[in-house]
Design a protein around this motif. Structure first.
Motif, PDB file in Angstrom:
ATOM      1  N   LEU A 158      32.770  40.732  40.144  1.00  0.00           N
ATOM      2  CA  LEU A 158      33.375  39.686  39.313  1.00  0.00           C
ATOM      3  C   LEU A 158      33.743  40.214  37.934  1.00  0.00           C
ATOM      4  CD1 LEU A 158      31.188  36.638  40.350  1.00  0.00           C
ATOM      5  CD2 LEU A 158      33.670  36.850  40.634  1.00  0.00           C
ATOM      6  N   LYS A 159      32.855  40.973  37.315  1.00  0.00           N
ATOM      7  CA  LYS A 159      33.135  41.540  35.992  1.00  0.00           C
ATOM      8  C   LYS A 159      34.367  42.444  36.051  1.00  0.00           C
ATOM      9  CE  LYS A 159      31.186  44.177  32.156  1.00  0.00           C
ATOM     10  NZ  LYS A 159      31.913  43.433  31.161  1.00  0.00           N
ATOM     11  N   ALA A 160      34.479  43.230  37.119  1.00  0.00           N
ATOM     12  CA  ALA A 160      35.632  44.120  37.280  1.00  0.00           C
ATOM     13  C   ALA A 160      36.939  43.333  37.357  1.00  0.00           C
ATOM     14  CB  ALA A 160      35.462  44.986  38.531  1.00  0.00           C
ATOM     15  N   LYS A 161      36.866  42.078  37.801  1.00  0.00           N
ATOM     16  CA  LYS A 161      38.049  41.210  37.882  1.00  0.00           C
ATOM     17  C   LYS A 161      38.267  40.397  36.611  1.00  0.00           C
ATOM     18  CE  LYS A 161      39.539  40.989  42.338  1.00  0.00           C
ATOM     19  NZ  LYS A 161      40.336  40.010  42.977  1.00  0.00           N
ATOM     20  N   GLY A 162      37.406  40.590  35.600  1.00  0.00           N
ATOM     21  CA  GLY A 162      37.601  39.910  34.329  1.00  0.00           C
ATOM     22  C   GLY A 162      36.713  38.710  34.082  1.00  0.00           C
ATOM     23  N   ALA A 163      35.763  38.439  34.964  1.00  0.00           N
ATOM     24  CA  ALA A 163      34.863  37.296  34.759  1.00  0.00           C
ATOM     25  C   ALA A 163      33.927  37.542  33.578  1.00  0.00           C
ATOM     26  CB  ALA A 163      34.025  37.052  36.020  1.00  0.00           C
ATOM     27  N   LEU A 164      33.501  36.459  32.933  1.00  0.00           N
ATOM     28  CA  LEU A 164      32.444  36.524  31.935  1.00  0.00           C
ATOM     29  C   LEU A 164      31.133  36.476  32.696  1.00  0.00           C
ATOM     30  CD1 LEU A 164      31.338  36.420  29.025  1.00  0.00           C
ATOM     31  CD2 LEU A 164      31.478  33.929  29.180  1.00  0.00           C
TER      32      LEU A 164
END
Length: 153
Positions: A104-110
């Motif tokens: 998720l972080k790699a996709k831009g999630a906080l």
């Protein structure tokens, strides 16, 4: 979480929270302002049909150490999401959720994790932190405020 625990857990949280909390049902459309608890013994996945998001309940992968698995849920969101996502890891044993949080972080999630001082068991938040995929660490009493601020509520 065992199957006998999740429905009463969701009902108890529903009575305590300002948002609706319920045990997820297979094929159920997902609605803003609702918290979905995965039923014990089965994975919860995020799926879409056109512009409608819905819950999918499935025992696969049966090889998963945990059922329901946070990794299975987070990886399904990372695969299909099209809107901003805020994901968090709270107290728990093991490393379930860290791989999915990283995706998720790699996709831009906080990404958030519970601070060690408020965890009953620091395993899951620690595993995510050690993977380097946590944007913010906070004690449990601060989490609701962070979520409200993030979503402007």
């Amino acid at each position: 979480m065992p199957g006998t625990f999740t429905k009463p857990f969701a009902e108890r949280l529903n009575g305590l929270c300002q948002v609706t909390v319920k045990e997820a049902e297979d094929g159920e459309p997902l609605r803003a302002g609702t918290v979905y608890i995965a039923p014990g013994g089965i994975h919860l996945r995020y799926r879409t049909r056109g512009s409608q998001a819905y819950a999918e309940l499935n025992p696969e992968p049966a090889s998963s150490l945990h059922r329901p698995s946070v990794d299975v849920l987070f990886l399904s969101v990372a695969e299909l999401w099209s809107r901003p996502v805020l994901a968090m890891i709270l107290t728990g044993m093991g490393s379930d959720g860290a791989k999915g949080l990283e995706a998720l972080k790699a996709k831009g999630a906080l990404t958030l994790s519970e601070a060690e001082e408020s965890c009953v068991v620091y395993g899951m938040p620690k595993a995510a932190f050690e993977r380097g995929c946590v944007d913010q660490v906070a004690p449990l009493p601060q989490m609701a405020g962070i979520v409200r601020k993030h979503f402007g509520i």
